[in-house]
Design a protein around this motif. Sequence first.
Motif, PDB file in Angstrom:
ATOM      1  N   GLU A  89     -29.159  -8.653   5.052  1.00 22.51           N
ATOM      2  CA  GLU A  89     -30.219  -9.322   5.792  1.00 22.51           C
ATOM      3  C   GLU A  89     -29.646 -10.561   6.442  1.00 22.51           C
ATOM      4  O   GLU A  89     -28.651 -11.116   5.969  1.00 22.51           O
ATOM      5  CB  GLU A  89     -31.397  -9.689   4.875  1.00 22.51           C
ATOM      6  N   GLU A  90     -30.256 -10.976   7.528  1.00 17.07           N
ATOM      7  CA  GLU A  90     -29.782 -12.177   8.223  1.00 17.07           C
ATOM      8  C   GLU A  90     -30.327 -13.414   7.527  1.00 17.07           C
ATOM      9  O   GLU A  90     -31.516 -13.474   7.202  1.00 17.07           O
ATOM     10  CB  GLU A  90     -30.209 -12.152   9.694  1.00 17.07           C
ATOM     11  N   ARG A  91     -29.432 -14.390   7.291  1.00 18.29           N
ATOM     12  CA  ARG A  91     -29.829 -15.652   6.671  1.00 18.29           C
ATOM     13  C   ARG A  91     -29.123 -16.794   7.386  1.00 18.29           C
ATOM     14  O   ARG A  91     -27.965 -16.672   7.775  1.00 18.29           O
ATOM     15  CB  ARG A  91     -29.412 -15.715   5.197  1.00 18.29           C
ATOM     16  N   VAL A  92     -29.830 -17.902   7.522  1.00 20.12           N
ATOM     17  CA  VAL A  92     -29.216 -19.104   8.048  1.00 20.12           C
ATOM     18  C   VAL A  92     -28.675 -19.876   6.846  1.00 20.12           C
ATOM     19  O   VAL A  92     -29.438 -20.356   6.008  1.00 20.12           O
ATOM     20  CB  VAL A  92     -30.219 -19.960   8.851  1.00 20.12           C
ATOM     21  N   LEU A  93     -27.355 -19.963   6.760  1.00 19.50           N
ATOM     22  CA  LEU A  93     -26.684 -20.676   5.678  1.00 19.50           C
ATOM     23  C   LEU A  93     -26.192 -22.016   6.216  1.00 19.50           C
ATOM     24  O   LEU A  93     -26.367 -22.326   7.395  1.00 19.50           O
ATOM     25  CB  LEU A  93     -25.533 -19.831   5.135  1.00 19.50           C
ATOM     26  N   LEU A  94     -25.560 -22.797   5.369  1.00 19.57           N
ATOM     27  CA  LEU A  94     -25.065 -24.108   5.790  1.00 19.57           C
ATOM     28  C   LEU A  94     -24.107 -24.017   6.972  1.00 19.57           C
ATOM     29  O   LEU A  94     -24.012 -24.934   7.775  1.00 19.57           O
ATOM     30  CB  LEU A  94     -24.368 -24.814   4.623  1.00 19.57           C
ATOM     31  N   THR A  95     -23.389 -22.893   7.082  1.00 17.16           N
ATOM     32  CA  THR A  95     -22.400 -22.731   8.149  1.00 17.16           C
ATOM     33  C   THR A  95     -22.905 -21.870   9.307  1.00 17.16           C
ATOM     34  O   THR A  95     -22.119 -21.417  10.127  1.00 17.16           O
ATOM     35  CB  THR A  95     -21.097 -22.134   7.582  1.00 17.16           C
ATOM     36  N   GLY A  96     -24.209 -21.640   9.363  1.00 17.01           N
ATOM     37  CA  GLY A  96     -24.763 -20.887  10.480  1.00 17.01           C
ATOM     38  C   GLY A  96     -25.378 -19.564  10.067  1.00 17.01           C
ATOM     39  O   GLY A  96     -25.541 -19.266   8.885  1.00 17.01           O
ATOM     40  N   LEU A  97     -25.691 -18.752  11.066  1.00 21.67           N
ATOM     41  CA  LEU A  97     -26.337 -17.465  10.852  1.00 21.67           C
ATOM     42  C   LEU A  97     -25.309 -16.426  10.401  1.00 21.67           C
ATOM     43  O   LEU A  97     -24.246 -16.276  11.017  1.00 21.67           O
ATOM     44  CB  LEU A  97     -27.018 -16.998  12.145  1.00 21.67           C
TER      45      LEU A  97
END
Length: 145
Positions: A89-97
Amino acid sequence: PELSEEPPAEMVKMTKSKTFQAYLPSCHRTYSCIHCRAHLANHDELISKASGFFRHLLNYSLTKMSFQGSQGRAYLFNSVVNVGCGPAEERVLLTGLHAVADIYCENCKTTLGWKYEHAFESSQKYKEGKFIIELAHMIKDNGWE
């Protein structure tokens, strides 16, 4: 008399033993699941210990990199064992998508971290196919002194 495929109940010995999909060699330092002690990764697969060539390729020092999981610090690995993978699944993490899939211990089913399936930013492409395991779920085994 009919042949039975199952032994009589009085002959069945009930034992609870651990059977893992993979055992890492005992001569190597390893990381194991803190909950059930299933082997998870060989220390040589830890990305921050990558060769100088790999660090040069990425244009910065991986030893300085710090990874964060939902429960604190985490390590990035090239490969793992005894780990299952959920859907991406797509997630926005600290380093981006990123497209990531949760990973879990095959033995005790505890969620350990995630696998990077796809990085949308070019600077993060080196993570694709790699695994994050949170330190809260790992214990060091074999030869750590």
